[in-house]
Every structure is written in C-alpha cells, then in structure tokens.
Enzyme design. Structure first.
Site, PDB file in Angstrom:
ATOM      1  N   HIS A 125     -10.225  22.726 -29.332  1.00 37.53           N
ATOM      2  CA  HIS A 125      -9.506  21.451 -29.451  1.00 37.53           C
ATOM      3  C   HIS A 125     -10.217  20.312 -28.718  1.00 37.53           C
ATOM      4  O   HIS A 125      -9.833  19.142 -28.890  1.00 37.53           O
ATOM      5  CB  HIS A 125      -8.087  21.577 -28.906  1.00 37.53           C
ATOM      6  N   ASP A 162      -8.469  30.953 -35.413  1.00 37.01           N
ATOM      7  CA  ASP A 162      -7.311  30.661 -34.580  1.00 37.01           C
ATOM      8  C   ASP A 162      -6.182  30.118 -35.464  1.00 37.01           C
ATOM      9  O   ASP A 162      -6.435  29.507 -36.503  1.00 37.01           O
ATOM     10  CB  ASP A 162      -7.702  29.603 -33.547  1.00 37.01           C
ATOM     11  N   HIS A 164      -4.363  27.681 -34.834  1.00 33.40           N
ATOM     12  CA  HIS A 164      -4.407  26.226 -34.733  1.00 33.40           C
ATOM     13  C   HIS A 164      -5.767  25.717 -35.207  1.00 33.40           C
ATOM     14  O   HIS A 164      -6.801  26.334 -34.937  1.00 33.40           O
ATOM     15  CB  HIS A 164      -4.167  25.775 -33.293  1.00 33.40           C
ATOM     16  N   ASP A 246      -4.082  34.114 -32.217  1.00 34.63           N
ATOM     17  CA  ASP A 246      -2.685  33.704 -32.248  1.00 34.63           C
ATOM     18  C   ASP A 246      -2.108  33.611 -33.654  1.00 34.63           C
ATOM     19  O   ASP A 246      -0.950  33.209 -33.821  1.00 34.63           O
ATOM     20  CB  ASP A 246      -2.483  32.390 -31.488  1.00 34.63           C
TER      21      ASP A 246
END
Length: 309
Positions: A125, A162, A164, A246
């Site tokens: 991120h 991931d 995200h 995740d």
C-alpha cells in the site's frame, strides 16, 4: 538448489495499537508453523538493514526522512487511522527492505532457487510518497528496482494475491513497461483502487477484482483465464510475489473464501512460469494475512510448495 527463508527478530519490535490486526503475533504464528520437521531442509538466514539508496530507487528522500524523523523514542506516532510508528518501526521497515533485496541477490546469483521473506511491516500500500495501510516502504517495488539496477534485469513481474489491492505498487509502476503488476483482490474493499480498467500507461497493469464470497474456483479461474496468460506473454526475468494471505476464508479483514490449497496451487502455477521464463527465480514477500491459524497454514502450504524444487 533450495529455498531460503529470511526472518529477523526486529520484525517483532514494530508495535501497533492494541487490537490492531497487523501485530507481531502474525510472525510468531508463521515461525511456529515453519519449525515443523518437514521444513528442516529450509535454508534460514537473517536479513541486513536495507540501504537508503535501495529505498530511494522507489521513494523520494523526503518520504524516507519523514518515516525516520517521525519514528518516536517511546509510544506511538499516528500517520493515519491504520498506520502508526513505534520505536521499533524504523529498524523493522529497513530490515524488510533488506530482506527483499537480499532475496533478490540470492536468487539472481543462483545461490538459491527461490526465497520467502517472513517480514513486517508489509509494503504494497506504500505509494511513492505516502505511507498508508500498515505500509511505509514498498518492499516489492524496491525488490524489482534492485533487480534491475544491480543485475540488469529487463522485465520483472509482481504478482499480488493479497485480498487488498496494492495501490502503492500500481502507483510506482503505472508508466513503466519494464514491470508488470498483476493483482487479484476483493472489490469493493480498502483501498478502493484496482478496477479492471486500470491498466497503466503501457497495459502493464492487470487487475482482476474479486467479489465478496469468491473462493477457490473463482480465484483459480482469474489466474487461469487472465493473469497467467498475461505473465507468459510478458516473459519476465524475475517473479516477485506480494504474498498476502488475507483472501483466506478465516481472515477477518476480507470476505473471500480461498483456502491454503488454493495458495499452494497458485504457487505451483507461478513456479511453472518461472521455470519456463526466468530460471526458476522467485522472490516471495509477506504482505497481509490476519487470522493467525489461516495465515500459518497458508504460509506453510506456500513455502512447502516453493521447496518442491
């Protein structure tokens, strides 16, 4: 050759607020899983501190200095609601960068076949000049740039699974045809980026948004029909994995239903591409994964698959 595990106790000293999902227990769970007898042939080492010049391949001096200068001597400094600095954050972040670069060094010089970096804080991120989403420096982006500058690698593919979207990695390589960034991720979900039409200036970005409730069937189909064919066409010289776990069915931060067998399947598929394209070279960097049991089981399946060579 074999698989290298890079880990350091400094990663446990990066502290987050009570109840924060990105906590030191994540790495304790991974370490416990990788202590089992079947992992005894895994090569293990501690990463060095990352160098300023390696981070500066991705992030401007002002950003690096901001993270350094705001790291407190005690307590926590809050960058945003999710992202805080503690006294141990600076060393942990530098050793995460150091692990990423060391892994590249080891696979590019054929000392090992592939490497897994059990690191925190995560990185995908982190945008060029912004820390966010638990991330300070973009480890995968630094690894790619290090491979290019230190070893003359022409094409790097970063595969991000991931739950995200890696907005930071996309930000770094949006207009760079030498790096392909691919991502499967749940949408809508934090950080809100990663739509299919976000393809970069040179069609080097491949986003496959997934839905809440998607499991192994949909996850594998996204790779079979979209991402793996694009990777084969790109013919990378190195694979860097943003290995977030995740998307696991147990994870509290996402709604996907992937299980460890699906991560193992994807690992095998990526190893096949690495066999064909880049002399088996894979660097895998831990990103997310916040249910301790789901994370430990997924990492164990991922690393065991990497060890199959």
């Amino acid at each position: 050759m074999s698989t290298l595990l890079l880990h350091h106790s400094a990663f446990l000293e990066h502290k987050t607020p009570s109840g924060h999902p990105e906590r030191p227990d994540r790495l304790r769970a991974i370490s416990h899983a990788l202590e089992k007898e079947k992992f005894q042939t895994l090569l293990r080492d501690m990463p060095p501190m990352g160098r300023f010049q390696d981070i500066a391949l991705v992030h401007p001096e002002e950003h690096i200095n901001f993270i350094h200068n705001k790291t407190p001597e005690e307590g926590l400094f809050r960058i945003d609601d999710d992202t805080t600095l503690s006294p141990g954050t600076w060393e942990a972040a530098l050793r995460a960068v150091g692990a990423s670069c060391r892994a590249v060094d080891e696979v590019m010089t054929s000392q090992v076949t592939n490497a897994f970096c059990a690191i925190r804080p995560p990185g995908h991120h982190a945008e060029i000049d912004r820390a966010m989403g638990f991330c300070y420096f973009n480890n995968a982006a630094v690894a790619a740039r290090h491979a290019q500058t230190a070893f003359g690698v022409e094409r790097v593919a970063i595969i991000d699974f991931d739950v995200h979207h890696g907005n930071g990695t996309q930000d770094v390589f949006w207009n760079d045809p030498s790096v392909m960034y691919t991502s499967t991720h749940q949408a809508p979900l934090y950080p809100g980026t990663g739509q299919k039409q976000e393809t970069g200036e040179f069609n080097n970005i491949v986003n496959v948004p997934m839905r809440d409730g998607d499991g192994g069937v949909e996850f594998r189909d996204a790779y079979k029909t979209v991402i793996l064919p694009q990777l084969r066409k790109f013919k990378p010289d190195l694979l860097v994995l943003s290995a977030g776990f995740d998307a696991h069915a147990r994870d509290p931060l996402g709604g996907m239903l992937v299980i460890e067998d699906d991560f193992a399947w994807l690992t095998r598929e990526l190893m096949e591409i690495a066999d064909q394209s880049c002399n088996r070279r894979i660097v895998s960097l831990l990103e997310g994964g916040y249910d301790l049991e789901g994370l430990a089981r997924s990492v164990a399946a991922h690393v065991m698959t990497l060890m199959e060579h």
